[in-house]
Design a protein around this motif. Structure first.
Motif, PDB file in Angstrom:
ATOM      1  N   MET A 167      -8.832   1.967   3.346  1.00 55.24           N
ATOM      2  CA  MET A 167      -8.123   1.124   2.703  1.00 55.24           C
ATOM      3  C   MET A 167      -8.656   0.068   1.909  1.00 55.24           C
ATOM      4  O   MET A 167      -7.871  -0.810   1.164  1.00 55.24           O
ATOM      5  CB  MET A 167      -7.080   0.081   3.581  1.00 55.24           C
ATOM      6  CG  MET A 167      -5.921   1.142   4.250  1.00 55.24           C
ATOM      7  SD  MET A 167      -4.941  -0.154   4.949  1.00 55.24           S
ATOM      8  CE  MET A 167      -4.461   0.923   6.512  1.00 55.24           C
ATOM      9  N   HIS A 206      -7.716  -1.218  -1.478  1.00 55.42           N
ATOM     10  CA  HIS A 206      -6.320  -2.195  -1.484  1.00 55.42           C
ATOM     11  C   HIS A 206      -6.609  -3.451  -1.028  1.00 55.42           C
ATOM     12  O   HIS A 206      -5.514  -4.233  -1.050  1.00 55.42           O
ATOM     13  CB  HIS A 206      -5.333  -1.406  -0.498  1.00 55.42           C
ATOM     14  CG  HIS A 206      -4.954   0.147  -1.107  1.00 55.42           C
ATOM     15  ND1 HIS A 206      -4.222   0.403  -2.107  1.00 55.42           N
ATOM     16  CD2 HIS A 206      -5.330   1.200  -0.489  1.00 55.42           C
ATOM     17  CE1 HIS A 206      -3.965   1.673  -2.341  1.00 55.42           C
ATOM     18  NE2 HIS A 206      -4.799   2.156  -1.493  1.00 55.42           N
ATOM     19  N   ILE A 228       0.769  -1.159   0.031  1.00 53.43           N
ATOM     20  CA  ILE A 228       0.124  -0.184   0.160  1.00 53.43           C
ATOM     21  C   ILE A 228       0.908   1.215  -0.015  1.00 53.43           C
ATOM     22  O   ILE A 228       1.684   1.637   1.018  1.00 53.43           O
ATOM     23  CB  ILE A 228      -0.962   0.171   1.325  1.00 53.43           C
ATOM     24  CG1 ILE A 228      -1.861  -1.248   1.052  1.00 53.43           C
ATOM     25  CG2 ILE A 228      -1.635   1.346   1.112  1.00 53.43           C
ATOM     26  CD1 ILE A 228      -2.872  -1.301   2.351  1.00 53.43           C
TER      27      ILE A 228
END
Length: 90
Positions: free
Chosen positions: A74, A77, A18
């Motif tokens: 997130m 991801h 990430i």
């Protein structure tokens, strides 16, 4: 006996891949805190190998759990999320 719908969300993602992790992590934890305060997020376990997390979501079905998981910064991801619906007996 009170039974409560619970979904376990097993998130698979490589934190090392990430690019803006330092920026996203505080936002991720802030969202988790909001969900705890709402009574939706009961437990959050970060995997030792940094390959994801396991979340225990209360009073939701799998479809609602998917919407909750999409609310995390997130989420784009996440490589995969495995949802398991359960009924907590105690």
């Amino acid at each position: 006996m009170i039974k409560m719908k619970t979904v376990i969300a097993n998130v698979i993602n490589d934190l090392a891949k990430i690019p803006n992790l330092d920026e996203l992590m505080p936002k991720e934890m802030a969202r988790a805190t909001e969900l705890v305060e709402q009574g939706t997020l009961k437990h959050l376990f970060i995997k030792d190998d940094h390959m994801g997390a396991v979340l225990v979501l209360a009073n939701v079905n799998a479809e609602e759990a998917k919407k909750v998981m999409e609310s995390f910064p997130m989420f784009p991801h996440f490589q995969e999320i495995i949802y398991t619906e359960t009924e907590q007996s105690f």
